[in-house]
Design an enzyme around this catalytic site. Structure first.
Site, short mmCIF file in Angstrom:
data_model
loop_
_atom_site.label_atom_id
_atom_site.label_comp_id
_atom_site.label_asym_id
_atom_site.label_seq_id
_atom_site.Cartn_x
_atom_site.Cartn_y
_atom_site.Cartn_z
N ARG A 1 32.38 -51.08 50.51
CA ARG A 1 31.63 -50.43 50.59
C ARG A 1 30.71 -50.49 51.60
O ARG A 1 30.11 -50.96 51.23
CB ARG A 1 30.53 -50.33 48.93
N GLU B 1 39.65 -48.12 43.49
CA GLU B 1 40.06 -46.51 44.10
C GLU B 1 40.10 -47.43 45.99
O GLU B 1 39.78 -47.51 47.01
CB GLU B 1 39.12 -45.93 44.07
N ARG C 1 30.03 -42.81 55.82
CA ARG C 1 28.58 -42.27 55.25
C ARG C 1 27.53 -43.00 54.46
O ARG C 1 27.94 -44.58 54.89
CB ARG C 1 30.48 -43.06 53.28
N SER D 1 42.57 -40.71 47.11
CA SER D 1 42.50 -39.63 46.70
C SER D 1 43.04 -38.58 46.64
O SER D 1 42.49 -37.83 48.15
CB SER D 1 40.99 -39.43 46.10
N ARG E 1 39.34 -50.54 53.72
CA ARG E 1 39.28 -51.73 52.38
C ARG E 1 40.17 -51.68 52.03
O ARG E 1 40.25 -52.34 51.10
CB ARG E 1 38.50 -49.96 51.43
#
Length: 472
Positions: free
Chosen positions: A307, A391, A292, A394, A432
């Site tokens: 991130r 988070e 990403r 999802s 993460r």
RNA sequence: GGACAGGUGGCCGAGCGGCUGAAGGCACCGGUUUGCUAAACCGGCGUACUGGUUAUACCGGUACCGCGGGUUCGAAUCCCGCCCUGUCCGCCA
């Protein structure tokens, strides 16, 4: 992609739907273009039918005359040529008209398509309306025995928590400086037990979903063609978020993109196919590296493992019949799987019902799972973090939005072809997940205990000791 | 990277300017026959868009023979570009 017929019948639904999602898209223009496109297409088809009819009628005559030309004298030649001109006049006129319509259509078509791809799926009625992620609704929380979320980490455990950055450094689990040296900002290298823990978490999650939930283990390409990125709904909107490999600039071939999630490969797998109803539901799980660009996130979460540009993720996908009840059922099931993992990892979490503004274009409904990360959040007067939710999962429910784009259908008992429904959810994304894992399992002496479910993947190791740190 | 060969319906495979949405076969579905199965025989059997109409029933039209463009009154068929697959050579985990 939405159903254009449905848009024609009920534009207001889509106008409202886009507004609720805070997505601006020009539906009026799309409807205008659609109207024109249909008109021109219809005219073209009528002309074309006429052209074919005439062609069939006079074609043989033309053929005969042309062969006569070869053996004709001068006078006959003139006569035959004038006959030919007469015969060909009508079809040539039609041809010109068709070419004119073709030009109009080929001007409209790309704009029409571009807009259509951007129309978001309206959120379901039961999704709360909102303006930002602040309006997401907490559905429920879970905390492991002995940890009370209403109290601070210190109150629970009797000592101040270290952030994952400190833990990683003291235990020698990651090297950020050298990651950046090798690959640039937002890169890292897991080292020693850090790499081991990362692999253990992924393997645990993968084995669980495959062995206990019967998802089909599947590998996926991570270098992806543009069609699959469009088909899965990541393009055109998310284009700037994907790494772009410009193979076309090197001569032949087409450009490629690095996948931001295994979902692209899993969903793309059955694109352009008509499945048998008996094959459904298709449940697949993969573990893949995700890339990403984090465009637009400049300055946010710059430190640590939160991130980053590259990570690994176990992803789950379900392709099922076009049935709202069944879709909803699988959505719940997939969330239960993620919860099971977090329970076994002993990480407090909460389920968030995302509000309309937080859904993104393709979802009708989305549930996020956030894990409690004691080392995140606002700093107090002493510079100690208060902890915060972050988070980690999802879960999306998309109806046929994605399958429509992918042209993925199935044949039902009556022989009809129907766009399938699709859903996806994170099973576990690492590194993460290591943030709450390390921070929640840290002990006063600076060590970190390893949850039981991971120990078999760590050669029986039960605790990470700071003394083992490779502070090189 | 170099050299050939090729891409036609769910599959195999014919067609190589008009009579081809596409022969023939296999698979599949329905029927007849049959003690059951098999065989045989008869019939059916692509997708999308669009018009008649409001509907997945019916009738018509258009598009699709890897993709895109061109030639032609007319293209699966001829021409150009691209993509993909196979085989051999080179390179390589």
């Amino acid at each position: 992609m939405i159903d254009i017929k449905s848009l024609r019948e009920n534009p207001q639904r889509y106008i409202d739907g886009a507004a609720e999602k805070n997505i601006s898209v020009d539906i009026t223009t799309l409807l205008d273009l659609d109207e024109q496109r249909r008109l021109f297409t219809r005219q073209r088809e009528e002309h074309r039918a006429e052209q074919k009819r005439i062609s069939k009628e006079i074609g043989p005559q033309i053929g005969k005359l042309k062969s006569q030309l070869k053996s004709a004298n001068e006078e006959e030649t003139l006569q035959i040529e004038s006959q030919l001109v007469e015969l060909e006049a009508k079809p040539i006129a039609l041809k010109t008209e068709i070419q004119r319509l073709d030009e109009s259509i080929s001007t409209i078509d790309p704009q029409w398509k571009e807009l259509l791809l951007q129309i978001p799926q309206p959120a379901d009625e039961d999704v709360p309306k909102g303006n930002s992620s602040d309006d997401n609704v907490e559905l429920r929380t879970w905390e492991p025995a002995g940890f009370d979320l209403s109290k601070s980490f210190k109150e629970n455990r009797g000592f101040e928590p270290k952030s994952h950055l400190e833990l990683v450094s003291e235990l020698g689990l990651a090297d950020f400086e050298r990651g950046v040296k090798v690959a640039g900002t937002r890169h890292y290298m897991l080292t020693g037990n850090g790499m081991r823990l990362h692999q253990a978490a992924l393997r645990f999650a993968f084995d669980l979903i495959v062995d206990s939930y019967n998802f089909t283990p599947t590998s996926v390409p991570m270098i992806i063609r543009e069609e699959s990125m469009v088909g899965t709904g990541f393009f055109p909107t998310g284009r700037s978020e994907a790494y772009h490999i410009e193979e076309s600039k090197r001569g032949s071939g087409h450009d490629l993109f690095l996948a931001g999630t295994g979902e692209v490969g899993l969903m793309g797998m059955y694109g352009d196919e008509i499945l048998d109803e008996e094959q459904l539901p298709i449940k697949m799980a993969t573990v893949s590296t995700c890339f990403r660009r984090e465009a637009g996130a400049a300055g946010r979460d710059t430190a640590g493992l939160y991130r980053i540009h590259q990570f690994d993720k176990v992803e789950q996908v379900v392709i099922c019949k076009s049935d709202e009840e069944e879709s909803r059922h699988w959505h719940k099931e997939m969330i239960v799987i993620a919860e099971n993992i977090l329970v076994q990892l002993g990480i407090p979490y909460r389920l968030l019902q995302c509000c309309t503004a937080d859904l993104g274009a393709k979802n009708a409904d989305m549930i996020d799972i956030e894990c409690w990360m004691p080392g995140r959040g606002e700093l107090d007067a002493d510079g100690k973090p208060s902890g915060a939710w972050g988070e980690t999962h999802s879960a999306s429910r998309l109806y046929d939005y994605q399958c429509r784009r992918l042209n993925m259908r199935y044949r039902d008992a009556d022989g009809n072809t129907i766009f399938a429904h699709s859903l996806n959810n994170t099973v576990l994304a690492s590194p993460r997940i290591l943030i709450p894992l390390l921070e929640m399992h840290q002990q006063q002496d600076g060590s970190v205990s390893i949850p039981e479910c991971l120990q078999q993947y760590m050669n029986g190791l039960t605790v990470l000791e700071p003394t083992h740190a490779s502070s090189v």
